[in-house]
Write a protein that holds these residues in place. Structure first.
Motif, mmCIF file in Angstrom:
data_model
loop_
_atom_site.group_PDB
_atom_site.id
_atom_site.type_symbol
_atom_site.label_atom_id
_atom_site.label_comp_id
_atom_site.label_asym_id
_atom_site.label_seq_id
_atom_site.Cartn_x
_atom_site.Cartn_y
_atom_site.Cartn_z
ATOM 1 N N ALA A 70 66.919 25.052 63.861
ATOM 2 C CA ALA A 70 65.943 24.736 64.904
ATOM 3 C C ALA A 70 64.738 24.028 64.311
ATOM 4 N N ARG A 71 64.218 24.536 63.200
ATOM 5 C CA ARG A 71 63.046 23.908 62.570
ATOM 6 C C ARG A 71 63.356 22.484 62.119
ATOM 7 N N ALA A 72 64.544 22.291 61.552
ATOM 8 C CA ALA A 72 64.914 20.954 61.076
ATOM 9 C C ALA A 72 65.036 19.966 62.234
ATOM 10 N N HIS A 73 65.709 20.374 63.304
ATOM 11 C CA HIS A 73 65.912 19.466 64.440
ATOM 12 C C HIS A 73 64.587 19.154 65.137
ATOM 13 N N LEU A 74 63.725 20.152 65.265
ATOM 14 C CA LEU A 74 62.446 19.916 65.925
ATOM 15 C C LEU A 74 61.532 19.052 65.067
ATOM 16 N N ALA A 75 61.642 19.179 63.748
ATOM 17 C CA ALA A 75 60.878 18.276 62.874
ATOM 18 C C ALA A 75 61.310 16.828 63.088
ATOM 19 N N ASP A 76 62.619 16.600 63.273
ATOM 20 C CA ASP A 76 63.109 15.249 63.559
ATOM 21 C C ASP A 76 62.553 14.749 64.892
ATOM 22 N N ALA A 77 62.525 15.634 65.901
ATOM 23 C CA ALA A 77 61.999 15.232 67.212
ATOM 24 C C ALA A 77 60.524 14.870 67.114
ATOM 25 N N VAL A 78 59.758 15.669 66.384
ATOM 26 C CA VAL A 78 58.323 15.394 66.216
ATOM 27 C C VAL A 78 58.120 14.045 65.535
ATOM 28 N N ALA A 79 58.893 13.774 64.505
ATOM 29 C CA ALA A 79 58.754 12.507 63.780
ATOM 30 C C ALA A 79 59.021 11.313 64.703
ATOM 31 N N VAL A 80 60.051 11.423 65.529
ATOM 32 C CA VAL A 80 60.384 10.331 66.448
ATOM 33 C C VAL A 80 59.251 10.126 67.456
ATOM 34 N N GLU A 81 58.744 11.211 68.034
ATOM 35 C CA GLU A 81 57.699 11.075 69.065
ATOM 36 C C GLU A 81 56.377 10.595 68.487
ATOM 37 N N ARG A 82 56.041 11.038 67.270
ATOM 38 C CA ARG A 82 54.825 10.525 66.629
ATOM 39 C C ARG A 82 54.924 9.015 66.436
ATOM 40 N N ALA A 83 56.058 8.582 65.887
ATOM 41 C CA ALA A 83 56.232 7.152 65.594
ATOM 42 C C ALA A 83 56.173 6.305 66.861
ATOM 43 N N ALA A 84 56.647 6.867 67.984
ATOM 44 C CA ALA A 84 56.672 6.131 69.251
ATOM 45 C C ALA A 84 55.379 6.278 70.041
ATOM 46 N N GLY A 85 54.461 7.111 69.565
ATOM 47 C CA GLY A 85 53.201 7.319 70.285
ATOM 48 C C GLY A 85 53.381 8.043 71.606
ATOM 49 N N ARG A 86 54.373 8.914 71.690
ATOM 50 C CA ARG A 86 54.660 9.654 72.921
ATOM 51 C C ARG A 86 53.868 10.967 72.911
ATOM 52 N N ASP A 87 52.559 10.834 73.074
ATOM 53 C CA ASP A 87 51.668 11.985 72.881
ATOM 54 C C ASP A 87 51.947 13.134 73.844
ATOM 55 N N ARG A 88 52.126 12.835 75.109
ATOM 56 C CA ARG A 88 52.298 13.924 76.078
ATOM 57 C C ARG A 88 53.568 14.722 75.776
ATOM 58 N N GLU A 89 54.648 14.041 75.464
ATOM 59 C CA GLU A 89 55.887 14.739 75.128
ATOM 60 C C GLU A 89 55.751 15.484 73.794
ATOM 61 N N LEU A 90 54.964 14.881 72.888
ATOM 62 C CA LEU A 90 54.788 15.478 71.562
ATOM 63 C C LEU A 90 54.124 16.853 71.644
ATOM 64 N N THR A 91 53.220 17.032 72.605
ATOM 65 C CA THR A 91 52.551 18.337 72.703
ATOM 66 C C THR A 91 53.557 19.458 72.946
ATOM 67 N N ALA A 92 54.530 19.212 73.823
ATOM 68 C CA ALA A 92 55.531 20.241 74.126
ATOM 69 C C ALA A 92 56.449 20.480 72.937
ATOM 70 N N THR A 93 56.824 19.408 72.245
ATOM 71 C CA THR A 93 57.725 19.560 71.095
ATOM 72 C C THR A 93 57.036 20.315 69.967
ATOM 73 N N LEU A 94 55.768 20.024 69.746
ATOM 74 C CA LEU A 94 55.015 20.749 68.721
ATOM 75 C C LEU A 94 54.919 22.238 69.055
ATOM 76 N N ALA A 95 54.729 22.554 70.327
ATOM 77 C CA ALA A 95 54.661 23.967 70.728
ATOM 78 C C ALA A 95 55.984 24.669 70.450
ATOM 79 N N LEU A 96 57.114 23.985 70.727
ATOM 80 C CA LEU A 96 58.423 24.568 70.457
ATOM 81 C C LEU A 96 58.649 24.713 68.942
ATOM 82 N N ALA A 97 58.189 23.714 68.188
ATOM 83 C CA ALA A 97 58.298 23.797 66.728
ATOM 84 C C ALA A 97 57.485 24.976 66.192
ATOM 85 N N ALA A 98 56.311 25.211 66.777
ATOM 86 C CA ALA A 98 55.475 26.345 66.361
ATOM 87 C C ALA A 98 56.203 27.665 66.594
#
Length: 614
Positions: A70-98
């Motif tokens: 789970a941690r590995a896959h969510l880290a990949d998701a965070v990296a993709v959203e950061r690079a794309a500037g998808r801030d609103r979606e990134l907030t939810a993914t970061l919460a799930l990663a936490a």
């Protein structure tokens, strides 16, 4: 169709298959398809779908208990959203990663993810994100022991949810604010917060929230010694969690009922409850809850007198709790380690543990622990022979705990003070201390461990005031109750108090031998030395070997710095020497011990030594 288009179409097929597999309750197959979809999308310029695949893979892995994946896959998701500037979606993914980091026992990484999400929410002006992230961070800081920072974050969360009109989320944040108030000793504020949350959860028809609020109110009742009220609240919490299949809520409620059973002295039931809760938390892979339950199981070992086993379990738990940054829990366990070291006669190691715990408690502003540690450090001075400092320290600590609305802790401290007052020859004050402990425990104290302690100290006071056949039998009956409660070390101490008076030598000699054997079996050094010394003093015709052994016990007590035990052992050595016909040596030992007892303020022991001289 180009190769890129074929890869994209294949990824979409895997994604759609994963979604359908989830609907058919086949999460393992769904996880494999989400992974394949995400891997196929790498470099295809579709960050929304790629991030969604990694996020879904992480969420499913977390549900399956594969926290590392789970941690590995969510880290990949965070990296993709950061690079794309998808801030609103990134907030939810970061919460799930936490959440995944917390499950893995990595609170530092969890805090970093939540702070990044909070900063994004503030930049977007999104009160829902601000409230959610500030609330989770506040809870994390509370677990870490940073009470002031937790309060500030939770107040931000309550305000943000209020502005957003999310009363249910506002109630959850208020619940955690109640936890902060409880940790700070502000019982009234904690109760107000929990009751308000219960009201809101009820209107929102949120059974999981209701279960949490009921459990928290149960904690306040247990803190106040109202065990009947606590049991009703914990049972209601368990029923609510069971009704909706909330496994975490069920585990929490079962653990709470185990704590209640331990408070009442029902150790077998407590152990059953703890092991059931532990099994559930292991299924949930909750590292902090697992560590906490292992501490509870170690507490049972300590209560049963298995001190070395409990000590090893506590030391192992310290490491686990430090890994999840549960700072207040670390302080509490260090206190327990110090108490066991003291019971084992290792006063220097006990003092070191207490001082380290005090340093951490001071840094955290953990006021109840600060008060308890003041009592523990006074106990070290008392064991080393500073009777008056012990009496003063115990009384001050009990008063501090009363001011902090910690009646059970205050009652326990008054009972410790009663023991010191007996040593100081202040039997009336000791009786008053026991009465004060009973008053603090209140009418719901029946069956509590502390209530049994009150009965024990009351019986000791009565025996000290008027040693007789009747008070002797009362104290022995109390020892039997302690044995039935699984508290064998305490039971042996009660029997030892009877033996030490030697009112019925023909009965006390076999009892002394039995107590010595049992104390040696428990491997509690000071208790074993005390018991063997008392048994030697009852020998009608001691041998040279008996004299040598009595001297060795005095030397061991002196080396360990156990001043009160040394006085008792010296008094008994004088008895052994006198019965062996070595009156001059007996008088020399007695006179030296009497001078030391007077200098220590050990009035009761000085009186016993004076009786021997007469």
């Amino acid at each position: 169709m180009s190769a890129t288009d074929r890869r994209h179409a294949l990824a979409v097929q895997h994604y759609e298959a994963a979604e359908e597999l989830l609907e058919y309750a086949k999460p393992e197959l769904a996880l494999a398809n989400y992974r394949q979809a995400a891997e196929a999308l790498e470099g295809l310029a579709d960050p929304p779908l790629e991030a969604r695949c990694w996020t879904r893979a992480g969420a499913v892995a977390l549900d399956l208990g594969d926290v590392a994946a789970a941690r590995a896959h969510l880290a990949d998701a965070v990296a993709v959203e950061r690079a794309a500037g998808r801030d609103r979606e990134l907030t939810a993914t970061l919460a799930l990663a936490a959440a995944a980091h917390r499950r893995a026992g990595a609170p530092g990484e969890a805090a970093a993810a939540l702070r990044e999400s909070l900063e994004i929410g503030e930049r977007l002006g999104d009160d829902l994100v601000i409230g959610a992230m500030a609330g989770e961070l506040g809870e994390l800081e509370l677990n870490r022991g940073a009470v002031a920072e937790a309060r500030g974050l939770l107040e931000r969360a309550v305000g943000a949810f209020g502005r957003a009109g999310r009363v249910d989320a506002q109630a959850s944040a208020a619940m955690t604010l109640g936890d902060v108030a409880r940790a700070s000793g502000d019982v009234a504020a904690a109760e107000n917060a929990y009751r308000e949350a219960l009201h809101v959860f009820g209107h929102a028809r949120d059974p999981i929230g209701n279960a949490r609020a009921l459990a928290s109110l149960g904690h306040l009742s247990r803190d106040a010694g109202k065990l009947g009220d606590a049991e009703q609240l914990y049972d209601a919490s368990l029923s609510m969690a069971s009704f909706v299949g909330d496994r975490e809520g069920i585990a929490c409620a079962v653990q709470n009922l185990g704590n209640l059973a331990a408070s009442r002295g029902d150790l077998p039931l407590a152990r059953d409850q703890y092991e059931s809760a532990l099994e559930l938390y292991e299924e949930l892979d909750d590292a902090q809850a697992i560590a906490g339950l292992r501490v509870n199981l170690a507490n049972l070992l300590a209560t049963e007198g298995q001190l070395e086993g409990a000590l090893g379990a506590y030391e192992a738990a310290i490491g686990a709790l430090e890994r999840v940054r549960a700072a207040r829990a670390v302080v509490d366990v260090r206190c327990l380690i110090g108490q066991l070291e003291a019971r084992l006669g290792r006063l220097d190691r006990a003092e070191a543990a207490f001082r380290e715990a005090r340093r951490q408690a001071d840094a955290l502003g953990y006021r109840p622990a600060q008060a308890r540690l003041g009592v523990n450090l006074a106990a070290i001075g008392y064991a080393r022979g500073d009777i008056q400092a012990g009496v003063a320290g115990f009384g001050a600590g009990a008063a501090d705990l009363e001011r902090l609305d910690r009646p059970a802790d205050a009652a326990t401290t008054w009972l410790v003070a009663a023991d010191a007052l007996l040593a100081a020859g202040r039997d009336d004050d000791a009786s008053d201390a026991v009465a004060r402990a009973r008053a603090l425990l209140g009418g719901d104290a029946e069956g509590q461990r502390e209530q049994l302690d009150c009965d024990w100290l009351a019986a000791r006071v009565a025996f000290s005031r008027a040693p007789s056949t009747e008070t002797r039998e009362d104290l022995l009956a109390l020892a039997d109750r302690l044995t039935l409660g699984g508290r064998e070390a305490d039971a042996l101490s009660a029997r030892l108090a009877v033996i030490d008076r030697a009112l019925a030598p023909e009965l006390d000699q076999p009892l002394a031998d039995a107590v010595t054997r049992a104390a040696l079996a428990l491997e509690v050094g000071p208790l074993a030395m005390d018991a063997e010394s008392a048994a030697l003093a009852l020998e009608a015709s001691p041998t040279d070997a008996d004299v040598a052994r009595a001297r060795a016990i005095v030397a061991s007590a002196a080396e360990a710095g156990l001043a009160l035990l040394r006085l008792r052992a010296e008094r008994r050595l004088a008895q052994v020497l006198a019965r062996a016909g070595r009156d001059a040596e007996a008088a020399a030992v007695r006179d030296a011990a009497l001078a030391r007892a007077r200098s220590m303020g050990a009035v009761a022991e000085a009186a016993r030594l004076g009786e021997g001289a007469a």
